[in-house]
Design a protein around this motif. Structure first.
Motif, PDB file in Angstrom:
ATOM      1  N   GLY B  48       5.750 122.204  48.745  1.00  0.00           N
ATOM      2  CA  GLY B  48       7.097 122.714  48.998  1.00  0.00           C
ATOM      3  C   GLY B  48       7.698 122.206  50.292  1.00  0.00           C
ATOM      4  N   ARG B  49       6.883 121.595  51.156  1.00  0.00           N
ATOM      5  CA  ARG B  49       7.414 121.099  52.429  1.00  0.00           C
ATOM      6  C   ARG B  49       8.008 119.698  52.228  1.00  0.00           C
ATOM      7  NH1 ARG B  49       8.894 124.959  54.859  1.00  0.00           N
ATOM      8  NH2 ARG B  49       9.337 123.550  56.573  1.00  0.00           N
ATOM      9  N   PRO B  50       8.971 119.311  53.077  1.00  0.00           N
ATOM     10  CA  PRO B  50       9.572 117.981  52.901  1.00  0.00           C
ATOM     11  C   PRO B  50       8.631 116.856  53.329  1.00  0.00           C
ATOM     12  CG  PRO B  50      10.581 119.131  54.769  1.00  0.00           C
ATOM     13  CD  PRO B  50       9.613 120.087  54.140  1.00  0.00           C
ATOM     14  N   SER B  52       9.153 114.292  55.069  1.00  0.00           N
ATOM     15  CA  SER B  52       9.296 113.868  56.469  1.00  0.00           C
ATOM     16  C   SER B  52       8.491 114.747  57.425  1.00  0.00           C
ATOM     17  CB  SER B  52      10.771 113.877  56.867  1.00  0.00           C
ATOM     18  OG  SER B  52      11.373 115.087  56.476  1.00  0.00           O
ATOM     19  N   GLU B  53       8.084 115.924  56.962  1.00  0.00           N
ATOM     20  CA  GLU B  53       7.337 116.838  57.828  1.00  0.00           C
ATOM     21  C   GLU B  53       5.828 116.611  57.700  1.00  0.00           C
ATOM     22  OE1 GLU B  53       8.813 121.028  57.856  1.00  0.00           O
ATOM     23  OE2 GLU B  53       6.718 121.528  57.468  1.00  0.00           O
ATOM     24  N   SER B  56       3.348 115.194  60.550  1.00  0.00           N
ATOM     25  CA  SER B  56       2.993 116.114  61.636  1.00  0.00           C
ATOM     26  C   SER B  56       2.214 117.319  61.130  1.00  0.00           C
ATOM     27  CB  SER B  56       4.251 116.592  62.345  1.00  0.00           C
ATOM     28  OG  SER B  56       4.732 115.567  63.157  1.00  0.00           O
ATOM     29  N   LEU B  57       2.533 117.746  59.915  1.00  0.00           N
ATOM     30  CA  LEU B  57       1.865 118.930  59.365  1.00  0.00           C
ATOM     31  C   LEU B  57       0.363 118.667  59.178  1.00  0.00           C
ATOM     32  CD1 LEU B  57       2.513 121.778  58.404  1.00  0.00           C
ATOM     33  CD2 LEU B  57       3.082 120.863  56.167  1.00  0.00           C
ATOM     34  N   ARG B  60      -2.267 118.537  62.036  1.00  0.00           N
ATOM     35  CA  ARG B  60      -2.856 119.786  62.542  1.00  0.00           C
ATOM     36  C   ARG B  60      -4.212 120.081  61.934  1.00  0.00           C
ATOM     37  NH1 ARG B  60       1.837 118.510  64.937  1.00  0.00           N
ATOM     38  NH2 ARG B  60       1.960 119.749  66.823  1.00  0.00           N
ATOM     39  N   THR B 166       4.221 112.815  67.913  1.00  0.00           N
ATOM     40  CA  THR B 166       5.073 112.720  66.720  1.00  0.00           C
ATOM     41  C   THR B 166       5.584 111.294  66.519  1.00  0.00           C
ATOM     42  OG1 THR B 166       6.918 113.440  68.077  1.00  0.00           O
ATOM     43  CG2 THR B 166       5.843 115.123  66.757  1.00  0.00           C
ATOM     44  N   VAL B 169       5.883 107.948  62.035  1.00  0.00           N
ATOM     45  CA  VAL B 169       6.832 108.565  61.098  1.00  0.00           C
ATOM     46  C   VAL B 169       6.812 107.780  59.793  1.00  0.00           C
ATOM     47  CG1 VAL B 169       8.382 109.519  62.862  1.00  0.00           C
ATOM     48  CG2 VAL B 169       8.707 107.168  62.072  1.00  0.00           C
ATOM     49  N   PRO B 170       7.276 108.389  58.704  1.00  0.00           N
ATOM     50  CA  PRO B 170       7.391 107.623  57.467  1.00  0.00           C
ATOM     51  C   PRO B 170       8.257 106.386  57.720  1.00  0.00           C
ATOM     52  CG  PRO B 170       7.735 109.954  57.033  1.00  0.00           C
ATOM     53  CD  PRO B 170       7.673 109.798  58.525  1.00  0.00           C
ATOM     54  N   ARG B 359      11.115 100.617  62.439  1.00  0.00           N
ATOM     55  CA  ARG B 359      11.175 101.686  61.440  1.00  0.00           C
ATOM     56  C   ARG B 359      12.030 101.281  60.242  1.00  0.00           C
ATOM     57  NH1 ARG B 359      12.591 107.911  63.100  1.00  0.00           N
ATOM     58  NH2 ARG B 359      12.240 108.885  61.083  1.00  0.00           N
ATOM     59  N   GLN B 363      15.069 106.839  51.167  1.00  0.00           N
ATOM     60  CA  GLN B 363      14.854 108.145  50.536  1.00  0.00           C
ATOM     61  C   GLN B 363      13.605 108.025  49.655  1.00  0.00           C
ATOM     62  OE1 GLN B 363      17.950 110.379  49.033  1.00  0.00           O
ATOM     63  NE2 GLN B 363      19.031 110.242  50.953  1.00  0.00           N
ATOM     64  N   HIS B 389      13.643 115.399  45.157  1.00  0.00           N
ATOM     65  CA  HIS B 389      14.318 115.720  46.414  1.00  0.00           C
ATOM     66  C   HIS B 389      13.437 115.466  47.636  1.00  0.00           C
ATOM     67  CE1 HIS B 389      16.538 118.697  43.638  1.00  0.00           C
ATOM     68  NE2 HIS B 389      17.176 117.550  43.680  1.00  0.00           N
ATOM     69  N   LEU B 391      10.457 116.838  48.155  1.00  0.00           N
ATOM     70  CA  LEU B 391       9.611 117.984  48.508  1.00  0.00           C
ATOM     71  C   LEU B 391       8.244 117.809  47.845  1.00  0.00           C
ATOM     72  CD1 LEU B 391      12.145 120.945  48.113  1.00  0.00           C
ATOM     73  CD2 LEU B 391      11.673 119.554  50.125  1.00  0.00           C
TER      74      LEU B 391
END
Lengths: 254, 471
Positions: B48-50, B52-53, B56-57, B60, B166, B169-170, B359, B363, B389, B391
């Protein structure tokens, strides 16, 4: 109501130049203002700091976040400075122990209500909620987190909505209605179930009223609304356009 | 009557777990197992998270090897977006990875394992740590701290901060390398090379005193897996999979990482939150394969850098076929630090490293992506599916430690069989059971996490479940 209580009163619309001038005290300092200026506006004119979250220069006041609460002598309740107007002789305190304590509680409750995970948020380092927590020295939260299971709306081609980070300041609703004039955003349900919605609660990407102008994204204080493709800590909001646009709109109306 | 021992916690490893040793009716070791006892659930809560996140997610998952998780994740995102990452961004990602290998291997070797090596496995456990080492071998301890700092400093200069930066990145990285930081890094490398060469010499001289451990620390034939480049050289960030058998024959070569599911199966066992991946053609549980520093040096044809290649020749001389003992992971770690320093030097010498085209934007264009890198502890698989989308709808992670799960269990069994001769856990047995786990340098924090508790517990238990002894 007890006598001497000063209730918030509605803004009186009078022709320019016909406003009464009041004198009152903020933090024991004598200040003067026009009667149609809020306590928040007067405090700012006098360089007295009051924290805010839902307030944004260029938008109407809403009084949603309650972080600008101040204490008025002899009044039983704390009142939001953004929608309370002064009265002659009023004594306002913006930083009493009680005020600070309530502000911290309010902020802590905002953190418990949704899932604000700063470390992986697009707005990390550029977030008004995070800044306030640092400013008010919130080192931990005393209430239990609710951890609601909230979805994201990624249906818009350019923007993304994350209800986990929303504080219901309703800046998006106001900017869309008052500045863009589209009124795509609105509010659904009450209390803990309150959500901002697009049109009649349809996916943002299918909205027929949204002009994709992005103003809602730029005014959002947290990472709830962001531009698609921004990675963690990359979303920096630009809000300089707002007072300028508001001025132009007024000029058009006149 | 059959019995079972439990050792809990095992200290000086990253994370928390438990070892159980079961004795049969004759008092012989019947089984030994490592259990990862805490649950983390990353694969589920990423849903459910995007996209792009995600980088970093998933970082952890670990505070030691966050760069590896971010690189694997970024490669998945690159694949889902369908972008070609700019060359400079690829170089910067590799440079960042060199920093991580230096600091992570230095942590494992100097901070966690060297107290066993320098002070001896029979020295008092209370003094057998980095602080005890500071007293007895101050120069060596300082070298370790300094070497780790070099790796961490490189990461900070490149990415802004040492832990959970961070910058990956993608589509690439989000900050170019400044000429000042490039020069500062170049100035650090000679000192790092000196330290690691000095340590290699010391380590090789002490090998003779650990003959018994070398012979018993997971010293058995298995398959080995690792990434190699198109020439079969050592590769940590890109490259394709190579698998060799216990005799050193190449079983699979240049396998596209996207095909990993055809060869790697994942078994779930009731007594551990760590999955047990296995090599599908051999089936479960026979399909034991190993990953990590020694496995990588076993599968490659060469390192591709001069000093590391010289050391590789000596490393290969330890055995006629692949180096089987997990003890030699320590050796391989030092060689990989050498390689990472040389590789960093090579990357920094390229003028293109300062280019600011770093970079690619896009999409999500594909529903699924797979990203594989070599983490310090071994091959790391990230596999995501995303909706239209962007996600995330599904995540599968095979962390390096998981790949070694079956081998760690068997290594424990081998050590327990060799050293455990009574119905009590003696200090020498406990030390060696922990040390064999430590040789794999498992990152249990990648699959488990808890605060304020001891590392790994060891329990000795009878077959009917009665605890005889614990540590």
């Amino acid at each position: 109501m007890t006598s001497g209580t000063v209730l918030p009163r509605k803004r009186r619309v009078r022709p320019v130049g016909s406003h009464r001038i009041l004198t009152f005290k903020i933090n024991n300092r004598d200040v003067s203002s026009r009667e149609d200026e809020s306590i928040l506006a007067v405090a700012r004119q006098n360089n007295i700091y009051i924290p805010t979250l839902c307030h944004l220069d260029g938008l109407s006041e809403h009084g949603a976040c309650r972080l600008c609460i101040v204490e008025i002598k002899n009044a039983p309740k704390l009142v939001p400075a953004c929608i309370t107007f002064p009265q002659e002789g009023m004594e306002v305190s913006t930083c009493s122990e009680r005020v600070i304590d309530y502000r911290k509680k309010l902020l802590e409750m905002l953190f418990t209500e949704r899932n604000h995970v700063c470390a992986v948020c697009v707005s990390n380092g550029h977030c008004e909620l995070q800044d306030l927590a640092i400013q008010l020295n919130i080192t931990h939260v005393r209430y239990e987190y609710l951890y609601p299971r909230l979805a994201l709306d990624g249906s818009h081609p350019r923007f993304i909505m994350d209800h986990n980070r929303c504080v219901l300041c309703l800046r998006c609703v106001r900017v869309c209605d008052e500045i863009e004039g589209a009124h795509t955003w609105d509010v659904m349900n009450r209390g803990l179930d309150t959500r901002v919605i697009t049109d009649l609660n349809i996916p943002w990407g299918s909205s027929e009223t949204c002009t994709s102008c992005g103003k809602c994204v730029q005014v959002c204080p947290t990472g709830a609304l962001s531009e698609k493709g921004k990675s963690v800590a990359e979303m920096v909001k630009r809000r300089q356009f707002l007072p300028y646009l508001q001025k132009m709109r007024r000029w058009e109306e006149e | 009557m059959s019995q079972q021992f439990v050792i809990e916690p095992v200290s000086r490893i990253e994370g928390h777990g438990k070892i159980t040793i079961t004795l049969d009716d004759l008092g012989q070791v019947a089984d030994a197992r490592l259990h990862v006892t805490q649950f983390r659930g990353f694969e589920k809560f990423c849903e459910g998270r995007p996209l792009s996140e995600m980088v970093s997610l998933v970082q952890r998952i670990c505070g030691i090897c966050p760069i590896s998780h971010s690189l694997a994740s970024a490669k998945v995102c690159d694949a889902i977006m369908g972008v070609r990452v700019p060359d400079t961004a690829i170089r910067l990602r590799r440079l960042l990875n060199c920093g991580e290998f230096i600091q992570s291997h230095a942590l494992s070797f100097f901070y966690l394992s060297s107290p066993d090596l320098l002070l001896g496995l029979d020295s008092p456990p209370a003094e057998r740590n980095i602080l005890g080492l500071m007293k007895s071998n101050p120069t060596f301890a300082r070298d370790g701290i300094r070497l780790r700092r070099i790796g961490q400093q490189m990461i900070e200069w490149l990415a802004g901060k040492r832990i959970h930066p961070t910058c990956v990145v993608p589509g690439g990285v989000n900050a170019p390398l400044s000429p000042e930081h490039r020069q500062a890094m170049q100035e650090l490398i000679p000192e790092g090379l000196e330290i690691v060469q000095r340590t290699l010499l010391l380590f090789k001289n002490m090998l003779d005193s650990f003959r018994e451990e070398i012979d018993t620390f997971a010293n058995f034939p298995t398959y080995f897996m690792g990434l190699v480049d198109s020439e079969g050289r050592l590769e940590h960030v890109d490259g394709k999979l190579r698998v060799i058998d216990a005799d050193g024959n190449i079983v699979i070569d240049q396998l596209d990482c996207e095909q990993y599911q055809e060869y790697i199966g994942e078994a779930v066992e009731e007594d551990s939150f760590l999955k047990s991946p296995y090599y599908k053609p051999l089936g479960y549980p026979d399909g034991i394969y190993r990953v990590g520093p020694a496995a990588r040096l076993n599968v490659i044809s060469s390192c591709g850098t001069p000093l590391a290649d010289q050391e590789l020749v000596e490393f290969r001389g330890l055995s006629t076929g692949p180096v089987l003992s997990a003890f030699h992971n320590h050796y391989a770690r030092l060689i990989e630090i050498l390689y990472s320093l040389e590789m960093a030097e090579r990357l920094l010498a390229d003028p293109d490293i300062l280019n600011d085209r770093i970079r690619a934007f896009a999409q999500p264009n594909y529903p699924e992506g797979i990203g594989v890198v070599e983490a310090p502890r071994g091959t790391l698989f990230h596999h995501y599916k995303a909706d239209d989308h962007g996600l995330i709808t599904w995540v599968n992670l095979i962390v390096a430690t998981g790949n070694n799960n079956l081998a760690m269990n068997r290594g424990l069994f081998q050590v327990a069989r060799h050293y455990l001769h009574s119905r009590q856990l003696t200090d020498d047995v406990i030390s060696r059971l922990q040390a064999v786990i430590r040789a794999f340098d498992p990152c249990l924090s990648c699959s488990t996490h808890s605060l304020g508790e001891k590392g790994i517990v060891i329990e000795l238990i009878t077959a009917d479940g009665r605890m005889l002894d614990s540590f």
